[in-house]
Design an enzyme around this catalytic site. Structure first.
Site, PDB file in Angstrom:
ATOM      1  N   GLU A   1      -5.037  -8.468  -0.075  1.00 20.60           N
ATOM      2  CA  GLU A   1      -5.828  -8.338   1.143  1.00 20.60           C
ATOM      3  C   GLU A   1      -7.287  -8.147   0.766  1.00 20.60           C
ATOM      4  O   GLU A   1      -7.590  -7.414  -0.179  1.00 20.60           O
ATOM      5  CB  GLU A   1      -5.383  -7.131   1.978  1.00 20.60           C
ATOM      6  CG  GLU A   1      -3.966  -7.196   2.507  1.00 20.60           C
ATOM      7  CD  GLU A   1      -3.585  -5.953   3.306  1.00 20.60           C
ATOM      8  OE1 GLU A   1      -4.500  -5.191   3.694  1.00 20.60           O
ATOM      9  OE2 GLU A   1      -2.376  -5.745   3.540  1.00 20.60           O
TER      10      GLU A   1
ATOM     11  N   GLU B   1       0.810  -1.219   0.000  1.00 23.21           N
ATOM     12  CA  GLU B   1       0.000   0.000   0.000  1.00 23.21           C
ATOM     13  C   GLU B   1       0.847   1.275   0.000  1.00 23.21           C
ATOM     14  O   GLU B   1       0.735   2.116   0.902  1.00 23.21           O
ATOM     15  CB  GLU B   1      -0.967  -0.003   1.190  1.00 23.21           C
ATOM     16  CG  GLU B   1      -1.981  -1.129   1.133  1.00 23.21           C
ATOM     17  CD  GLU B   1      -3.029  -1.072   2.238  1.00 23.21           C
ATOM     18  OE1 GLU B   1      -2.870  -0.253   3.160  1.00 23.21           O
ATOM     19  OE2 GLU B   1      -4.001  -1.840   2.176  1.00 23.21           O
TER      20      GLU B   1
END
Length: 590
Positions: free
Chosen positions: A314, A195
């Site tokens: 995720e 991220e």
């Protein structure tokens, strides 16, 4: 995830049944054998002891399905057990393998285990620990994804202001990781950065910086030799977000590297209002479903259809499950999300990795048991098939009124309805319930009278709607009456509304001032965030208004709260903060 309770960007469709069958076949083929070693002609020779890795990246990623995250462990700050999980063990990976997972993602935060100045040396003991955990997972015939995790916001985020320093540290980190792991089998996959974000930069600068990091990562790993010369490498979009422009940027980077062993990765935590229950997102409605469908369609069209495999590194819900706090997402609505996601991923040809923070969520790392086995059953079922659901998982029957027939709409999801059961007893269509147009299910007043019994508040009976495949959908028959709120006084630090729930469940809260503007810390919507602005305490019979919400109220100005309950009941309440005191008054129905 950025931290234990990471907010998400808004983050969902695919090639069809044949692709799904091929993927299933590849998963089966990936169960046996060992690690792939480059061989003449592009075939894959095998070394005993680890998972069999297909030569093609697309096939390898397909055989990684399904996947699981060892979250909040080696990525915890500052140490492995700092966020409440025990140290990882080989037995844990044995459990994961036995539960049907074929790969694990092992997030690693390096910053607290390396020098903050050049040459940014990683502590030898920590590197050894990482290698040990990776080795255990590989020994259990699992693929492993290893990355640079929370470093993304701890120091990589500073790249716009300290370009050379951050790049030097990033390069040094990956040089050390590559050297330490160069001889690991090809079942180990390396992911550049989790991220990645660059808060103080323009969109154009962010694109350039991330492309620079991904390109540098690729060069360092490939040049380190050994198994890294053809190891599968994974690269993320900015923030892990599957928006079209960010995926286009990643596609451009991957294509420019001209490397057939690259994987695109993004994350998906559902439509944000539903994921945390804010802005009225109390149900898995059309907006939430469309958000998921659109996200997976973009993954498919941008990458999979163009020969680049996608690993959904995720997924989950940001606000659920959390067994330490009141459930902010209604259970049945959450199950619909997991069921839908599994289906959409199979259609799109995307491999999915469940984000599991441990402790209070999915797998108990102490007992190696699922905290909520029924939830895991829904997740597991979604890997291979669809399940029928309904418009809700509860039927509310008012105690204060005569019992009348109640209906639900079945969501068949490609299945056929096979009947309704109460325990071992099959209910009789025409007598106990009616079914109109194959989807409109109505329980008769006679049946509801029998099921509610002595009509105690709460769940009186649980039915099962069964379908031609997948899991049965549970329907609770609930006796309730409209909740009752009472006046209260308190402070901004401690204020609770006495509440007689009478079998009902709190869904959300609106907060507005007399002029129509929104009240509370979430100014962009009147519907405040569950467990952040307010929270039910069912055992104590209260609704707690959180300090953050109360402190955000205008001093001396009354705010009107509207509490929405899952039965459909709505109750109004006035609350006023004046300095260090808070008063609350129930609004009587007119």
């Amino acid at each position: 995830m950025k931290d234990i309770r990471r907010p998400a960007h808004h983050r969902s469709r695919g090639p069809g049944r044949l692709a799904g069958l091929l993927m299933a076949l590849l998963v089966v083929l990936g169960l046996s054998g060992s690690t792939a070693i480059a061989a003449p002609g592009g075939t894959a020779q095998q070394a005993a002891g680890t998972v069999r890795v297909p030569a093609r990246a697309m096939d390898a990623v397909a055989s990684m399905q399904p996947s699981w995250n060892l979250g909040n462990t080696l990525d915890a700050i500052p140490d492995e057990t700092s966020w409440g999980n025990p140290k990882a063990t080989r037995e844990l990976f044995k459990t994961i393998r036995a539960e049907g997972f074929r790969s694990v993602r092992i997030p690693v935060t390096w910053s607290d285990h390396q020098s903050a100045t050049a040459p940014y040396t990683v502590d030898a003991a920590y590197m050894s620990r990482v290698k040990q955990v990776v080795g255990w997972a590989l020994a259990e015939k699992l693929y492993v994804v290893l990355n640079v995790h929370h470093d993304s916001w701890q120091w990589i985020d500073d790249m716009p202001a300290d370009h050379d320093g951050v790049l030097a540290r990033f390069n040094s980190t990956w040089t050390q990781i590559s050297k330490a792991l160069r001889d690991e089998p090809r079942a180990l996959i390396l992911e550049s950065v989790n991220e990645p974000v660059f808060e103080k930069a323009t969109a154009e600068q962010k694109t350039k910086l991330l492309r620079e990091l991904n390109t540098s990562f690729h060069k360092i790993v490939r040049s380190s030799g050994g198994g890294n010369t053809d190891r599968l490498l994974m690269m993320s979009t900015e923030g892990g977000t599957p928006s079209q422009n960010l995926m286009d940027d990643l596609y451009t980077t991957i294509k420019s590297l001209n490397d057939r062993n690259l994987i695109a990765t993004v994350h998906y935590y559902s439509w944000y209002p539903f994921s945390v229950n804010i802005a009225g997102g109390t149900h898995y409605d059309d907006a939430a479903q469309n958000d998921l469908n659109d996200a997976f369609a973009r993954m498919r069209d941008t990458f999979v259809a163009r020969g680049i495999p996608v690993y959904l590194g995720e997924y989950g819900l940001l606000g659920w499950p959390d067994h330490n706090h009141p459930s902010r997402v209604e259970r049945g609505e959450a199950l619909k999300y997991y069921e839908h996601l599994g289906h959409a991923a199979r259609l799109a040809g995307v491999t999915t990795a469940l984000w599991d923070p441990g402790v209070w969520a999915y797998l108990n790392r102490e007992t190696h048991k699922w905290t909520d086995p029924a939830l895991f059953a829904w997740i597991k079922s979604s890997w291979t098939t669809r399940s029928g659901t309904a418009s809700f998982d509860k039927v509310f029957v008012a105690k204060s009124s005569p019992i009348t027939a109640k209906g639900l709409t079945l969501n068949l999801n490609g299945t056929k309805f096979r009947g309704l059961w109460h325990g071992k007893t099959k209910l009789v269509e025409g007598r106990d319930y009616t079914l109109f147009d194959k989807t409109r299910l109505t329980l008769t007043a006679r049946t509801l009278t029998r099921l509610t019994g002595d009509r105690e508040y709460g769940v009186n009976a649980t039915l099962q709607a069964r379908f031609s495949r997948g899991l049965p959908w549970k329907i609770d028959v609930v006796t309730y009456d409209t909740p009752v709120l009472s006046n209260a006084t308190g402070t901004p630090e401690a204020f609770a509304i006495p509440t007689k729930y009478q079998g009902d469940l709190l869904a959300t809260m609106e907060a507005t001032y007399a002029d129509g503007s929104n009240a509370g810390q979430t100014s962009w919507t009147p519907y405040q965030e569950f467990n952040m602005a307010f929270s039910p305490d069912y055992p104590k019979g209260t609704i707690i208004l959180k300090p953050a919400f109360l402190k955000a109220l205008r001093d001396g100005e009354s705010a009107t709260l509207t509490f929405h309950f899952y039965s459909g009941a709505k109750l109004k309440y006035k609350v006023t903060k004046s300095g260090d005191s808070v008063t609350g008054t129930a609004v009587k129905e007119s």
